[in-house]
Design a protein around this motif. Sequence first.
Motif, PDB file in Angstrom:
ATOM      1  N   GLY A   1       0.824  -1.240  -0.036  1.00 29.58           N
ATOM      2  CA  GLY A   1       0.011  -0.125   0.033  1.00 29.58           C
ATOM      3  C   GLY A   1       0.787   1.101  -0.077  1.00 29.58           C
ATOM      4  N   GLU A   2      -0.022   2.382   0.252  1.00 29.18           N
ATOM      5  CA  GLU A   2       0.943   3.557   0.190  1.00 29.18           C
ATOM      6  C   GLU A   2       1.627   3.688   1.375  1.00 29.18           C
ATOM      7  OE1 GLU A   2      -1.517   7.095  -1.489  1.00 29.18           O
ATOM      8  OE2 GLU A   2      -1.240   7.823   0.639  1.00 29.18           O
ATOM      9  N   GLY A   3       0.937   3.763   2.369  1.00 21.43           N
ATOM     10  CA  GLY A   3       1.515   4.263   3.781  1.00 21.43           C
ATOM     11  C   GLY A   3       0.410   4.276   4.889  1.00 21.43           C
ATOM     12  N   PRO A   4       0.889   4.077   6.238  1.00 20.30           N
ATOM     13  CA  PRO A   4       0.164   3.894   7.262  1.00 20.30           C
ATOM     14  C   PRO A   4      -0.919   5.320   7.473  1.00 20.30           C
ATOM     15  CG  PRO A   4       2.274   4.196   8.110  1.00 20.30           C
ATOM     16  CD  PRO A   4       2.462   4.136   6.474  1.00 20.30           C
TER      17      PRO A   4
ATOM     18  N   THR B   1      -5.124   5.095  11.800  1.00 18.90           N
ATOM     19  CA  THR B   1      -5.285   3.859  12.761  1.00 18.90           C
ATOM     20  C   THR B   1      -3.896   2.898  12.947  1.00 18.90           C
ATOM     21  OG1 THR B   1      -7.500   3.838  11.808  1.00 18.90           O
ATOM     22  CG2 THR B   1      -7.038   1.849  13.073  1.00 18.90           C
ATOM     23  N   GLU B   2      -3.478   2.769  11.582  1.00 19.72           N
ATOM     24  CA  GLU B   2      -2.112   2.094  11.386  1.00 19.72           C
ATOM     25  C   GLU B   2      -1.177   2.621  12.340  1.00 19.72           C
ATOM     26  OE1 GLU B   2      -3.800   2.983   8.602  1.00 19.72           O
ATOM     27  OE2 GLU B   2      -4.752   1.074   8.290  1.00 19.72           O
ATOM     28  N   ASP B   3      -1.094   4.010  12.355  1.00 21.54           N
ATOM     29  CA  ASP B   3      -0.259   4.772  13.158  1.00 21.54           C
ATOM     30  C   ASP B   3      -0.123   4.568  14.718  1.00 21.54           C
ATOM     31  OD1 ASP B   3       1.721   7.153  13.304  1.00 21.54           O
ATOM     32  OD2 ASP B   3       0.197   7.811  14.620  1.00 21.54           O
TER      33      ASP B   3
ATOM     34  N   PRO C   1      -0.001  -2.614   9.503  1.00 21.44           N
ATOM     35  CA  PRO C   1      -0.496  -2.071   8.375  1.00 21.44           C
ATOM     36  C   PRO C   1      -2.119  -2.570   8.099  1.00 21.44           C
ATOM     37  CG  PRO C   1       0.852  -3.723   7.798  1.00 21.44           C
ATOM     38  CD  PRO C   1       1.037  -3.696   9.361  1.00 21.44           C
ATOM     39  N   PHE C   2      -2.827  -1.607   7.358  1.00 17.22           N
ATOM     40  CA  PHE C   2      -4.057  -1.969   6.927  1.00 17.22           C
ATOM     41  C   PHE C   2      -5.073  -2.720   8.246  1.00 17.22           C
ATOM     42  CE2 PHE C   2      -2.000  -1.962   2.853  1.00 17.22           C
ATOM     43  CZ  PHE C   2      -2.757  -1.050   2.032  1.00 17.22           C
ATOM     44  N   VAL C   3      -5.172  -1.943   9.215  1.00 17.19           N
ATOM     45  CA  VAL C   3      -6.023  -2.268  10.168  1.00 17.19           C
ATOM     46  C   VAL C   3      -7.340  -1.255  10.503  1.00 17.19           C
ATOM     47  CG1 VAL C   3      -4.438  -3.513  11.522  1.00 17.19           C
ATOM     48  CG2 VAL C   3      -4.398  -1.111  11.883  1.00 17.19           C
TER      49      VAL C   3
ATOM     50  N   SER D   1       2.618  -4.568   3.212  1.00 17.78           N
ATOM     51  CA  SER D   1       3.653  -3.704   3.650  1.00 17.78           C
ATOM     52  C   SER D   1       3.305  -2.369   2.920  1.00 17.78           C
ATOM     53  CB  SER D   1       5.086  -4.071   3.078  1.00 17.78           C
ATOM     54  OG  SER D   1       6.082  -3.135   3.697  1.00 17.78           O
ATOM     55  N   ASN D   2       3.906  -1.231   2.954  1.00 14.41           N
ATOM     56  CA  ASN D   2       3.580  -0.039   2.380  1.00 14.41           C
ATOM     57  C   ASN D   2       5.020   0.604   1.993  1.00 14.41           C
ATOM     58  OD1 ASN D   2       0.883   0.721   3.043  1.00 14.41           O
ATOM     59  ND2 ASN D   2       1.301   0.241   4.915  1.00 14.41           N
ATOM     60  N   VAL D   3       4.725   1.538   1.255  1.00 17.82           N
ATOM     61  CA  VAL D   3       5.690   2.139   0.196  1.00 17.82           C
ATOM     62  C   VAL D   3       6.739   3.225   1.467  1.00 17.82           C
ATOM     63  CG1 VAL D   3       6.419   4.099  -1.164  1.00 17.82           C
ATOM     64  CG2 VAL D   3       4.794   2.309  -1.869  1.00 17.82           C
TER      65      VAL D   3
ATOM     66  N   TYR E   1      -6.571  -1.106  -7.787  1.00 25.33           N
ATOM     67  CA  TYR E   1      -7.158  -0.096  -6.937  1.00 25.33           C
ATOM     68  C   TYR E   1      -6.685  -0.348  -5.533  1.00 25.33           C
ATOM     69  CZ  TYR E   1     -10.007   0.994 -10.966  1.00 25.33           C
ATOM     70  OH  TYR E   1     -10.296   1.438 -12.377  1.00 25.33           O
ATOM     71  N   HIS E   2      -6.467   0.846  -4.895  1.00 25.50           N
ATOM     72  CA  HIS E   2      -6.242   0.905  -3.455  1.00 25.50           C
ATOM     73  C   HIS E   2      -7.523   0.779  -2.879  1.00 25.50           C
ATOM     74  CE1 HIS E   2      -5.596   2.220   0.650  1.00 25.50           C
ATOM     75  NE2 HIS E   2      -4.147   2.260   0.227  1.00 25.50           N
ATOM     76  N   PRO E   3      -7.949  -0.305  -1.501  1.00 28.33           N
ATOM     77  CA  PRO E   3      -8.954  -0.562  -1.023  1.00 28.33           C
ATOM     78  C   PRO E   3      -9.627   0.981  -0.748  1.00 28.33           C
ATOM     79  CG  PRO E   3      -7.267  -1.519   0.156  1.00 28.33           C
ATOM     80  CD  PRO E   3      -6.772  -0.969  -1.109  1.00 28.33           C
TER      81      PRO E   3
HETATM   82  N1  URA Z   1      -3.528   2.508   3.355  1.00 25.63           N
HETATM   83  C1  URA Z   1      -2.204   1.890   3.138  1.00 25.63           C
HETATM   84  O1  URA Z   1      -1.941   2.474   2.035  1.00 25.63           O
HETATM   85  N2  URA Z   1      -1.581   1.574   3.955  1.00 25.63           N
HETATM   86  C2  URA Z   1      -2.079   1.038   5.158  1.00 25.63           C
HETATM   87  O2  URA Z   1      -1.273   0.347   6.081  1.00 25.63           O
HETATM   88  C3  URA Z   1      -3.392   1.423   5.337  1.00 25.63           C
HETATM   89  C4  URA Z   1      -4.167   2.306   4.694  1.00 25.63           C
END
Ligand code: URA
Length: 295
Positions: free
Chosen positions: A139-142, A145-147, A152-154, A179-181, A259-261
């Motif tokens: 994905g892109e980045g936290p 919520t992830e922070d 990731p992706f929670v 993971s994320n970028v 696509y990103h979710p």
């Molecule tokens: N979106 C992202 O791209 N990554 C995550 O971990 C959460 C949301």
Amino acid sequence: MTLEHRRAIFLQEIGVGAVWVRRDTAHSDQTADIDRVTDTINAASYATQSQTVTLGAVNPSATLPASTGASPASTDAAWDESPLATDPATLPSTAEIALMDWPQLQAAVSACRGCDLCQKRSQTVFGSGDRQAKWLFVGEGPGRTEDQQGAPFVGTAGKLLDAMLSALNLQRDANVYLSNVVKCRSTDAHGADHAPSPQQIALCKPYLERQIALLQPTVIVALGKTAAQALLGCDPGTSLSSLRGQLHRAHQCPTVVTYHPAYLLRKPIAKREAWDDLCLALRTYADQTANPSAE
Ligand code: URA
């Protein structure tokens, strides 16, 4: 189960609702292939469950100033008072990162203050999942919520991602690595989640590259434009639509773009196209498993 039925389940799983299921299946060979692949993945998931490692919160207090005693859920206000600033010296060289094992890499990410994203993060979000996984979703980045949770992706997008994985007979922490970028949350001037800048992506990229090298996935799925551009080294002007629907290679690994979710939550109609992308990923996995040297 036919591909059409699997598609129906996918659309149901990700909340598109009831869909028409064709009685005849015109692509019976492809259907059989996909069924074989998902059966294999299913079997592999049981085989690898004992090796599952859940990453995420990595002693977040290690990056906190001792005087604040702030917890990972600290407010942004607490962080604004932090005396710690960006410290490029905490960013190992690309050559050093390329030699790291998993624990070293995770510690390096946790300690990193190489760009300004460190100043407002609660904690880094390294990645999570099965380190033997053949599937890597990037994905892109936290986000917020992830922070807060260090994984990731929670958040809500993560729940949709789980449903997408489930439709593929995949499961986070069992046979997938997420993971994320970038490994720290990026925000805009108002504190809302925001795409990382090209500079932030470039500085963080060696960490993702090392994760890919350690994992050696069979297939990478790039979630959204930022992930696709970063993985494929595209110009920031490259559109997602120009990257979807074809097989790419990122760091020697077959890579599919979808696509990103979070986008799918905003635009549910695109979930149907996302299913096409995931079918391409499944076919790629099947091809690679049958013939690992295939281009
Ligand atoms: N979106 C992202 O791209 N990554 C995550 O971990 C959460 C949301």
